[in-house]
Scaffold this motif. Structure first.
Motif, PDB file in Angstrom:
ATOM      1  N   LEU A   1       0.463  38.766 -19.410  1.00  0.00           N
ATOM      2  CA  LEU A   1       0.775  37.893 -18.276  1.00  0.00           C
ATOM      3  C   LEU A   1       0.352  36.450 -18.561  1.00  0.00           C
ATOM      4  N   VAL A   2      -0.826  36.314 -19.176  1.00  0.00           N
ATOM      5  CA  VAL A   2      -1.284  34.962 -19.524  1.00  0.00           C
ATOM      6  C   VAL A   2      -0.303  34.309 -20.485  1.00  0.00           C
TER       7      VAL A   2
ATOM      8  N   PHE B   1       2.845  35.011 -20.983  1.00  0.00           N
ATOM      9  CA  PHE B   1       4.149  34.783 -20.339  1.00  0.00           C
ATOM     10  C   PHE B   1       4.100  33.559 -19.422  1.00  0.00           C
ATOM     11  N   LEU B   2       3.072  33.554 -18.593  1.00  0.00           N
ATOM     12  CA  LEU B   2       2.997  32.419 -17.661  1.00  0.00           C
ATOM     13  C   LEU B   2       2.742  31.109 -18.393  1.00  0.00           C
TER      14      LEU B   2
ATOM     15  N   PHE C   1       6.269  30.253 -19.834  1.00  0.00           N
ATOM     16  CA  PHE C   1       7.427  30.149 -18.937  1.00  0.00           C
ATOM     17  C   PHE C   1       7.083  29.552 -17.575  1.00  0.00           C
ATOM     18  N   PHE C   2       5.816  29.262 -17.355  1.00  0.00           N
ATOM     19  CA  PHE C   2       5.468  28.705 -16.045  1.00  0.00           C
ATOM     20  C   PHE C   2       4.665  27.409 -16.182  1.00  0.00           C
ATOM     21  N   TYR C   3       3.465  27.537 -16.780  1.00  0.00           N
ATOM     22  CA  TYR C   3       2.612  26.340 -16.810  1.00  0.00           C
ATOM     23  C   TYR C   3       3.201  25.239 -17.686  1.00  0.00           C
TER      24      TYR C   3
ATOM     25  N   ILE D   1       6.337  23.614 -16.106  1.00  0.00           N
ATOM     26  CA  ILE D   1       5.983  22.865 -14.897  1.00  0.00           C
ATOM     27  C   ILE D   1       5.152  21.628 -15.260  1.00  0.00           C
ATOM     28  N   LEU D   2       4.151  21.827 -16.123  1.00  0.00           N
ATOM     29  CA  LEU D   2       3.340  20.679 -16.531  1.00  0.00           C
ATOM     30  C   LEU D   2       4.176  19.650 -17.290  1.00  0.00           C
TER      31      LEU D   2
END
Lengths: 251, 230
Positions: free
Chosen positions: A18-19, A21-22, A25-27, A30-31
């Motif tokens: 999860l770390v 992946f996020l 694909f997320f942090y 977005i950052l």
């Protein structure tokens, strides 16, 4: 409360996945977009700052230009006022000179008109005087007055200055024309002989022929023509001489 | 063993691995979270919509919190701490869905997370300072304190795991007991309490993990500054 190792291990794996992946694909996206936005905002702010500094510089330039324009305008206005004042003074002076000249001309013209009018009046008065004198003398004229004038001629011929006597004698000697003697009244024979004797005495020889004629316009007296010489001893010529003398003095 | 299996919700088994309800719920939360992330962060724009604004707000809050504690290593630590907060929040709140139990009421899950925090402290410490420098701080200020350092590391990790587990477990048990005693009159206040408790425990777990990691990094930095001053 019991620890399940399978769950323990699987939870560790799950969380690590999860770390990962996020993170990817997320942090990170977005950052990334936040960072891009910040850089865009920063760039926009810098551009705005640049534009503002340019605008301030342009404003400063405009203010300087405006101040220069104001100075130029003030200088131009002052120059214009000076030129207007100079032109006004020049035109006023020219107008004053023109008026002065016009006044002088008018004054001269007025004086001339006054002089002309005065002279006309004087001439008229003279003419009336001459006419009055002519009329008066015409009424007073007569053979007696003419006899006195003949006597006056004879006296004048004897009292002529020597130079004139010489000239007259020379004229009498050189000319062959007759001596023309005009009188207002018929001359008596004695006066004719007296005249002839006077010319004989003056010329020193037998004088030329005397041509006696009557001219009533002479009013009274004689007019003797010897070549270029004219001896005037009549009222008409005296009056004319008087009028011409007065007229000459008037002019 | 059967009772404990029922308590832990054993559902199926793959070889030696026993797949419990906790793992199933965790996978479900992971899938939901991954799908949400993929669907919402596919088409990020500089001019964000409402959903992107919410996502950016969440990440910004995480970043600001981490930056407040670790300004020099925000980007390195943020994924771990942020994922802790996101996962724990979803896990704690998942028990609000009827038929589901929060994975964090399972000591195995909280222990796993606490163990990961324990490892991450050392991982970030070694990564930023090097193995030798990192291990050296266990001998400072005096090598005699080494056993106490080790005991402190273990106890705080255990406390981290048990705190979360105890709170969530006791909350569910209390809710169950109140529900049995008072029937249907009190579920809503209990649910509100559940939500607050979930948020608080999430924040506490994540902040403690962040503080532990920061302690592992900054203790070395402080020691180095002190040595440079001397």
């Amino acid at each position: 409360m019991e620890l399940n190792w399978s769950t323990f291990i699987l939870e560790i794996i799950n969380f690590l996945i999860l770390v990962w992946f996020l993170k990817h694909f997320f942090y990170r996206p977005i950052l990334g977009v936040i960072e891009r936005r910040r850089s865009t905002i920063q760039q926009t702010l810098e551009e705005a700052k640049t534009i503002r500094s340019k605008a301030e510089a342009m404003e400063q330039q405009y203010q300087n230009r405006l101040r220069e324009w104001e100075k130029e305008k003030a200088a131009a206005l002052e120059k214009l006022h000076r030129e207007l004042n100079a032109e006004q003074e020049r035109q006023v002076a020219a107008l004053r000179n023109s008026l002065e000249a016009e006044r002088e001309r008018a004054q001269v013209l007025l004086e001339r008109n006054q002089n002309q009018a005065r002279r006309k009046d004087q001439e008229a008065a003279l003419e009336r005087t001459v006419r009055f004198a002519s009329q008066l003398l015409s009424r007073l004229a007569g053979p007696e007055l003419e006899a006195k004038l003949v006597a006056l001629v004879l006296e004048d011929l004897t009292t002529l200055p020597l130079e004139q006597q010489e000239n007259l004698r020379e004229t009498l000697t050189n000319t062959t024309e007759p001596i023309k003697v005009a009188s207002a009244y018929p001359l008596e024979e004695s006066k004719r002989q007296t005249l002839q004797a006077a010319f004989h005495r003056l010329a020193g020889k037998n004088p030329n022929v005397l041509d006696f004629r009557q001219d009533p316009e002479l009013i009274a007296g004689l007019r003797i023509s010897i070549g270029p010489w004219v001896l005037r001893a009549n009222l008409q010529d005296e009056l004319s001489y008087f009028a011409e003398a007065i007229h000459g003095r008037l002019e | 063993m059967e009772g404990s299996a029922m308590l832990n919700g054993v559902q199926w088994q793959i070889g030696p691995l026993i797949i419990t309800e906790t793992v199933n719920t965790t996978w479900g939360l992971m899938i939901a979270l991954a799908l949400t992330v993929v669907l919402t962060s596919r088409n990020l724009q500089l001019d964000p919509g409402p959903l992107q604004t919410a996502l950016e707000g969440i990440v910004s809050v995480f970043e600001k919190s981490v930056h407040g504690v670790l300004p020099q290593y925000t980007r390195e630590v943020l994924p771990f701490i942020g994922t802790l907060w996101l996962f724990l929040l979803l896990a704690n709140l998942s028990s609000l869905i009827p038929g589901l139990h929060a994975p964090t009421r399972d000591l195995s899950a909280t222990s796993a997370l606490a163990f990961l925090v324990f490892l991450s402290v050392h991982w970030y410490g070694i990564r930023t300072q090097g193995l030798r420098n990192y291990l050296h701080h266990y001998l400072s200020p005096n090598p005699i304190l080494l056993p106490f350092h080790i005991i402190g590391e273990i106890t705080r990790t255990v406390a981290l795991a048990v705190r979360l587990f105890g709170n969530m477990m006791s909350l569910e048990m209390a809710a169950l007991l109140i529900l049995l005693v008072a029937g249907f009159l009190v579920p809503i206040p209990i649910l509100m309490l559940h939500i607050i408790e979930a948020l608080v425990q999430t924040y506490i777990f994540g902040m403690l993990a962040l503080v532990y990691i920061a302690g592992g990094i900054q203790s070395q930095q402080m020691r180095q500054k002190k040595n440079r001053r001397n």
